[in-house]
Design a protein around this motif. Structure first.
Motif, PDB file in Angstrom:
ATOM      1  N   ASP A  87       0.854  -1.188   0.000  1.00 23.20           N
ATOM      2  CA  ASP A  87       0.000   0.000   0.000  1.00 23.20           C
ATOM      3  C   ASP A  87       0.895   1.245   0.000  1.00 23.20           C
ATOM      4  O   ASP A  87       1.326   1.730   1.043  1.00 23.20           O
ATOM      5  CB  ASP A  87      -0.905  -0.013   1.240  1.00 23.20           C
ATOM      6  CG  ASP A  87      -1.950   1.101   1.216  1.00 23.20           C
ATOM      7  OD1 ASP A  87      -1.714   2.109   0.514  1.00 23.20           O
ATOM      8  OD2 ASP A  87      -2.971   0.975   1.910  1.00 23.20           O
ATOM      9  N   LEU A  88       1.178   1.763  -1.186  1.00 18.89           N
ATOM     10  CA  LEU A  88       2.116   2.879  -1.306  1.00 18.89           C
ATOM     11  C   LEU A  88       1.557   4.173  -0.732  1.00 18.89           C
ATOM     12  O   LEU A  88       2.308   5.036  -0.267  1.00 18.89           O
ATOM     13  CB  LEU A  88       2.499   3.073  -2.777  1.00 18.89           C
ATOM     14  CG  LEU A  88       3.276   1.907  -3.409  1.00 18.89           C
ATOM     15  CD1 LEU A  88       3.665   2.247  -4.842  1.00 18.89           C
ATOM     16  CD2 LEU A  88       4.515   1.580  -2.594  1.00 18.89           C
ATOM     17  N   ARG A  89       0.237   4.325  -0.760  1.00 15.92           N
ATOM     18  CA  ARG A  89      -0.345   5.527  -0.158  1.00 15.92           C
ATOM     19  C   ARG A  89      -0.086   5.536   1.350  1.00 15.92           C
ATOM     20  O   ARG A  89       0.286   6.566   1.917  1.00 15.92           O
ATOM     21  CB  ARG A  89      -1.852   5.591  -0.441  1.00 15.92           C
ATOM     22  CG  ARG A  89      -2.497   6.849   0.120  1.00 15.92           C
ATOM     23  CD  ARG A  89      -3.918   7.020  -0.349  1.00 15.92           C
ATOM     24  NE  ARG A  89      -4.760   5.890   0.043  1.00 15.92           N
ATOM     25  CZ  ARG A  89      -6.080   5.859  -0.123  1.00 15.92           C
ATOM     26  NH1 ARG A  89      -6.687   6.886  -0.721  1.00 15.92           N
ATOM     27  NH2 ARG A  89      -6.797   4.823   0.250  1.00 15.92           N
ATOM     28  N   ALA A  90      -0.261   4.390   1.983  1.00 19.51           N
ATOM     29  CA  ALA A  90       0.026   4.301   3.422  1.00 19.51           C
ATOM     30  C   ALA A  90       1.500   4.567   3.688  1.00 19.51           C
ATOM     31  O   ALA A  90       1.857   5.254   4.654  1.00 19.51           O
ATOM     32  CB  ALA A  90      -0.374   2.932   3.954  1.00 19.51           C
ATOM     33  N   VAL A  91       2.360   4.036   2.853  1.00 17.21           N
ATOM     34  CA  VAL A  91       3.797   4.257   3.016  1.00 17.21           C
ATOM     35  C   VAL A  91       4.117   5.744   2.940  1.00 17.21           C
ATOM     36  O   VAL A  91       4.890   6.271   3.747  1.00 17.21           O
ATOM     37  CB  VAL A  91       4.586   3.474   1.943  1.00 17.21           C
ATOM     38  CG1 VAL A  91       6.051   3.916   1.909  1.00 17.21           C
ATOM     39  CG2 VAL A  91       4.486   1.980   2.214  1.00 17.21           C
ATOM     40  N   ARG A  92       3.508   6.440   1.968  1.00 22.09           N
ATOM     41  CA  ARG A  92       3.782   7.868   1.813  1.00 22.09           C
ATOM     42  C   ARG A  92       3.313   8.650   3.037  1.00 22.09           C
ATOM     43  O   ARG A  92       4.002   9.566   3.504  1.00 22.09           O
ATOM     44  CB  ARG A  92       3.113   8.398   0.543  1.00 22.09           C
ATOM     45  CG  ARG A  92       3.853   8.015  -0.736  1.00 22.09           C
ATOM     46  CD  ARG A  92       3.332   8.811  -1.922  1.00 22.09           C
ATOM     47  NE  ARG A  92       1.953   8.463  -2.249  1.00 22.09           N
ATOM     48  CZ  ARG A  92       1.610   7.483  -3.078  1.00 22.09           C
ATOM     49  NH1 ARG A  92       2.539   6.751  -3.657  1.00 22.09           N
ATOM     50  NH2 ARG A  92       0.340   7.239  -3.342  1.00 22.09           N
ATOM     51  N   VAL A  93       2.132   8.313   3.559  1.00 26.76           N
ATOM     52  CA  VAL A  93       1.621   9.016   4.746  1.00 26.76           C
ATOM     53  C   VAL A  93       2.573   8.820   5.922  1.00 26.76           C
ATOM     54  O   VAL A  93       2.920   9.775   6.635  1.00 26.76           O
ATOM     55  CB  VAL A  93       0.211   8.514   5.107  1.00 26.76           C
ATOM     56  CG1 VAL A  93      -0.206   9.049   6.485  1.00 26.76           C
ATOM     57  CG2 VAL A  93      -0.790   8.951   4.054  1.00 26.76           C
ATOM     58  N   MET A  94       2.999   7.567   6.141  1.00 24.20           N
ATOM     59  CA  MET A  94       3.902   7.306   7.268  1.00 24.20           C
ATOM     60  C   MET A  94       5.264   7.968   7.059  1.00 24.20           C
ATOM     61  O   MET A  94       5.865   8.486   8.008  1.00 24.20           O
ATOM     62  CB  MET A  94       4.043   5.799   7.485  1.00 24.20           C
ATOM     63  CG  MET A  94       2.820   5.178   8.143  1.00 24.20           C
ATOM     64  SD  MET A  94       3.029   3.429   8.509  1.00 24.20           S
ATOM     65  CE  MET A  94       2.463   2.718   6.971  1.00 24.20           C
ATOM     66  N   ALA A  95       5.737   7.977   5.824  1.00 19.57           N
ATOM     67  CA  ALA A  95       7.014   8.627   5.534  1.00 19.57           C
ATOM     68  C   ALA A  95       6.926  10.131   5.780  1.00 19.57           C
ATOM     69  O   ALA A  95       7.855  10.744   6.332  1.00 19.57           O
ATOM     70  CB  ALA A  95       7.428   8.340   4.094  1.00 19.57           C
ATOM     71  N   GLN A  96       5.813  10.732   5.370  1.00 18.37           N
ATOM     72  CA  GLN A  96       5.632  12.172   5.606  1.00 18.37           C
ATOM     73  C   GLN A  96       5.546  12.482   7.095  1.00 18.37           C
ATOM     74  O   GLN A  96       6.140  13.457   7.578  1.00 18.37           O
ATOM     75  CB  GLN A  96       4.369  12.653   4.888  1.00 18.37           C
ATOM     76  CG  GLN A  96       4.489  12.665   3.363  1.00 18.37           C
ATOM     77  CD  GLN A  96       3.143  12.786   2.676  1.00 18.37           C
ATOM     78  OE1 GLN A  96       2.089  12.905   3.315  1.00 18.37           O
ATOM     79  NE2 GLN A  96       3.153  12.741   1.350  1.00 18.37           N
ATOM     80  N   ALA A  97       4.809  11.645   7.834  1.00 15.29           N
ATOM     81  CA  ALA A  97       4.704  11.856   9.285  1.00 15.29           C
ATOM     82  C   ALA A  97       6.065  11.699   9.945  1.00 15.29           C
ATOM     83  O   ALA A  97       6.418  12.440  10.870  1.00 15.29           O
ATOM     84  CB  ALA A  97       3.689  10.883   9.892  1.00 15.29           C
ATOM     85  N   ALA A  98       6.861  10.720   9.461  1.00 16.83           N
ATOM     86  CA  ALA A  98       8.199  10.516  10.021  1.00 16.83           C
ATOM     87  C   ALA A  98       9.093  11.721   9.754  1.00 16.83           C
ATOM     88  O   ALA A  98       9.807  12.197  10.644  1.00 16.83           O
ATOM     89  CB  ALA A  98       8.820   9.248   9.450  1.00 16.83           C
TER      90      ALA A  98
END
Length: 915
Positions: free
Chosen positions: A386-397
């Motif tokens: 799920d690349l959208r989830a990955v992007r959200v978590m990466a942005q939050a990180a």
């Protein structure tokens, strides 16, 4: 919350601490026990009584949801008190919707400290943190700074913590607090049978017989929360009968199948199906707001009107309670945990997915969404790929890496779990995780993701930045040869920046290739620098290199250039100051290291975060050692060692242990020193020599003269270019003189003069003059040693030089008196007695003991001493008094110094004599 019974003694202990606050300033109370044992009830009762007294009480409860939100605990506590101007200003600063700058942490700490101090304007105030083991890491880091600033305020910190928790940040906070405030520990044991009987009577509304009370006490193990739930379940299952005015069991105890977990789940069993479904849905949120009722309806698959009625039913049943302005939560965390586990992993994942889908939809429509809440629900629900989830978590990180590095690292780890191995985003995430872990001062953990990132990153600035972080981390954990191989490979692969070359030069030095390191350092100085950050890295590495090669004038110059390269950026200034302070302190450059340490500590409070803790602790310990503040030195070692070990900052840890071994040997605490001497010796070239210096002193004190000589001889190479070579040779001279080997001592002293001819460090110059003066019995050279030590701020070394002078010059009585006072103060009583004997020989009056009254122990010290007298081991004493074994060692060091003893046997004899 369970009825408040059976905690009178614990309540009294808490209020004893509260009563000390007006005179003592900040006092911390740590209430510990298993889940459900009554910690929250005790804190609630304390808070109620303090409010009745008119005291302000800032309170926060934490759980696994709030733990994922940076600064949640601090924010919640401030929101719980009246909105004064100072409180509002602090809350505005903690609003992370605005991107923070480099000074944000320091400003926020100042505003929070001002808000807490303002609460104490009229009378003492309290900061109450329930479930502190669930407090977010960033609040813990902020509290460590803030509480130090308010130590003079009449404030009591009251916390509750689960036994056997796994949050090292809590113990770190408490360890730091113990440096500046009293810490009182209150352990909650299981309730007695009588107290459980009172709880059961309250639940059932009638007196109970002994059999029923005993059965509930047995099944609950004296735990009040489970006692309440078991009593309710027995009543609801019609397993209780009332005869006359007493309740009893209606069946045989063996016929009852009721565990503690089943009792908790029975709390919601009487609810109708819809209400129970809503309760399960709430367990997914853990906290829910009224504006989320629509989302709660979707998660529970019920009409919104039905959810509203069911939610009100949960409130009436006291299963869900109001949580100030943060919405609604379960009345006890155990209820939420039991419901969450009851759902099953597949259904839990589905429900998290529903919530995250709604939050993503809200965000797409431009509505405000808590990014951390969204990231958490995605972390719990997103499928692999799920690349959208990955992007959200990466942005939050990325958004939290500077202010909340532990949270950022955890988000990166979860995002990486979702990515396919060949995904192009993988390298960037690994590099981001590496940076976050390094920023959190976890070099050992940073290496793995950093190496994985380097395996995928193409050449360029991102790769170079990651490589420097990995090399620095390897250096800090002592993986020198491996780090050098990596550095060589990076240099061969292309245009490596100056920072990478500087780190490689340092690794060359630490793998024994001194000439190559020096040549590399000279080339690096001419290389272009692409940024302020690179300038700081380059010059602080060059400072370390020149210090190791005894060019201490260049060390100070490079340290100044690193600070100038920071260009006023607080984070970079902190790096430059911290590295230079630890480097200078270990070299004995006391004055230079001291001002850098002071500025670094000021900046640390402004910048915050976790970086450079190892360097700062090393500098503090070394300066306390040289400055004769040995009690403070040992206390710092005791507190810092466990943290450095957990973070794998092994080189710093080795330095602390070497200093502790040296101090304890001079104090005659050979039983404690034996434990340190038995540890695996360091492998780094500087710390292995410092350890050899201390080890030789220990062996000599034990009477193993040949062993001590072998250690010293092995530690110094032929050309004297190894670290600490001059002080090692000086110790060898003194050892030989003390055992009649005058010719060997003269030969070594002559060699020492040659080796030290161009060295400028005060510790080296003092050592050379002292040992040469003793060998030649030259009073003038010994006076130079005294002057060198005084100019260099070397308190203990000055006293040793004065003692040496007093043995050669019978008129140097004033210096002997000063040395006597220093040896008495630091606890070097063997030296003190020798100086006293020399004073008597010269007809001078030996001073009486001053300062601390011998034998006057604090209450805590008295408790430890009595348990030692009873023959208990340190780990058993620690368990009995709820301390760590290292804390017990710190107490023993104080006790030995106060009672002027050097072993457990001597301590027991002193206490026996008092009895």
């Amino acid at each position: 919350m369970s009825p408040f019974f059976g905690r009178e003694a614990e309540l009294a202990a808490v209020f004893d601490a509260v009563e000390r606050v007006p005179a003592a300033g900040l006092v911390a109370v740590v209430v510990s026990g298993e889940p459900g044992i009554g910690k929250s009830s005790l804190l609630a009762e304390v808070g109620r009584r303090l409010r009745d007294r008119g005291c302000a009480v800032a309170a926060a409860e934490s759980d696994d949801v709030s733990r994922r939100i940076p600064y949640a605990a601090v924010t919640t506590a401030l929101r719980s008190v009246a909105g004064t101007g100072d409180v509002r200003a602090a809350l505005e600063a903690l609003d992370l919707t605005v991107t923070p700058d480099a000074t944000w942490f320091g400003r926020s700490c100042e505003l929070v400290a001002r808000a807490l101090t303002g609460l104490t304007a009229d009378r003492p105030a309290a900061l109450v943190l329930d479930d502190v083991d669930q407090v977010d890491d960033d609040s813990l880091a902020m509290l460590a700074v803030v509480l130090r600033r308010v130590t003079a305020a009449p404030l009591v910190l009251i916390t509750a913590v689960r036994e056997h928790h796994r949050n090292p940040g809590v113990e770190e906070l408490l360890d730091r607090l113990e440096r500046h405030a009293d810490v009182v520990r209150v352990g909650l044991a299981p309730l007695s049978g009588g107290d459980v009987a009172r709880i059961v009577e309250t639940v059932l509304g009638t007196p109970v017989d002994d059999g029923l009370a005993h059965e509930v006490h047995h099944r609950a193990d004296g735990n009040p929360f489970f006692a309440v739930e078991i009593a309710r379940s027995l009543r609801e299952l019609d397993l209780v009968a009332v005869d006359g005015d007493r309740a009893r069991l209606a069946v045989s105890p063996s016929a009852i199948r009721l565990t503690r977990r089943e009792a908790v789940l029975r709390r919601v069993a009487p609810l109708d199906r819809d209400t129970r479904a809503v309760a399960r849905a709430v367990s997914i949120f853990r906290r829910v707001r009224l504006d989320q009722i629509g989302l709660l309806a979707r998660v529970s698959s019920l009409p919104e009107d039905t959810v509203v009625d069911a939610f009100d039913g949960l409130l009436r049943a006291h299963i869900v309670v109001r949580d100030q302005d943060r919405g609604y939560r379960f009345s006890h965390a155990l209820v939420g945990e039991a419901l969450y586990q009851e759902i099953g992993p597949a259904q839990r994942r589905h429900l998290h997915s529903l919530i995250s889908a709604r939050l993503l939809d809200d965000r797409a429509r431009g509505l405000a969404v808590d990014e951390m809440e969204l990231a958490w629900h995605l972390a719990e629900s997103a499928p692999p790929g799920d690349l959208r989830a990955v992007r959200v978590m990466a942005q939050a990180a990325a958004a939290n890496r500077a202010t909340a590095p532990e949270t950022a690292a955890a988000l990166c780890a979860r995002a990486l779990e979702l990515l396919p191995l060949a995904a192009p985003e993988r390298a960037g995430l690994l590099a981001s995780q590496c940076r976050a872990l390094a920023h959190a001062s976890r070099p050992g953990a940073a290496i793995g993701p950093g190496l994985a990132a380097l395996a995928e990153l193409p050449a360029g600035p991102d790769r170079s930045r990651c490589a420097v972080i990995v090399l620095t981390s390897m250096f800090l954990v002592g993986r020198f040869a491996e780090g050098l191989r990596l550095a060589d490979a990076e240099v061969r692969s292309g245009d490596a920046p100056a920072a990478l070359h500087a780190q490689r030069a340092l690794l060359l030095l630490f793998t024994g290739r001194h000439a190559e390191a020096l040549a590399a350092a000279e080339r690096i100085e001419a290389m272009p620098l692409t940024s302020a950050a690179e300038g700081v890295v380059v010059f602080d590495r060059l400072a370390v290199i020149t210090s190791m090669l005894f060019r201490h004038d260049k060390t100070v110059d490079y340290a100044n250039r690193a600070l100038a390269a920071a260009a006023g950026q607080p984070g970079l200034e902190l790096q430059a100051l911290a590295v230079a302070a630890s480097t200078g302190a270990l070299a004995g450059l006391v004055h230079d290291a001291s001002w850098r340490l002071r500025r670094a500590e000021e900046l640390r409070e402004r910048v915050g975060g976790h970086a450079f803790r190892g360097e700062l602790e090393m500098a503090r310990v070394a300066l306390d050692w040289f400055g004769g503040a040995w009690d403070a030195c040992l206390e710092r070692v005791g507190r810092a060692a466990a943290e450095l070990e957990s973070r794998q900052e092994l080189m710093m840890l080795d330095g602390l242990r070497a200093i502790e071994l040296e101090v304890r040997t001079w104090r005659g605490e050979l039983d404690v020193a034996a434990r340190l001497a038995a540890l695996e010796p360091p492998t780094s070239p500087n710390m292995s020599r410092l350890h050899a210096f201390a080890m030789a002193g220990y062996l000599a004190a034990r009477g193993d003269v040949e062993g001590a000589r072998d250690v010293l001889a092995d530690a110094v190479d032929d050309d004297g270019m190894t670290a600490y070579s001059c002080v090692l040779l000086g110790r060898l001279v003194e050892l030989d003189l003390a055992h009649g080997r005058v010719d060997e001592a003269r030969r070594t002293a002559a060699r020492l003069r040659v080796v030290a001819a161009d060295r400028v460090a005060p510790w080296t110059r003092t050592t050379v003059r002292r040992v040469v003066g003793v060998v030649e019995r030259d009073a003038e050279v010994l006076r130079e040693a005294v002057r060198e030590a005084e100019a260099g701020g070397l308190v203990f070394e000055r006293a040793r030089a004065q003692w040496a002078l007093g043995q050669v010059d019978g008129t140097a009585v004033d210096g002997l008196l000063e040395a006597y006072g220093v040896f008495q103060r630091v606890g070097a009583h063997g030296l003190r007695r020798q100086v006293g004997a020399r004073l008597k020989e010269l007809g001078a009056k030996v001073p009486r003991a001053r300062g601390r009254a011998p034998g006057v122990l604090t209450a805590a010290e008295e408790n430890v001493a009595r348990l030692v007298q009873q023959g208990m081991r340190n780990r058993d004493i620690a368990a009995a008094l709820h301390y760590s074994p290292r804390t017990i060692e710190v107490y023993l060091s104080r006790i030995y110094a106060k009672l002027r003893v050097s072993s457990r046997l001597e301590l027991a004899r002193v206490l026996d004599g008092r009895a």
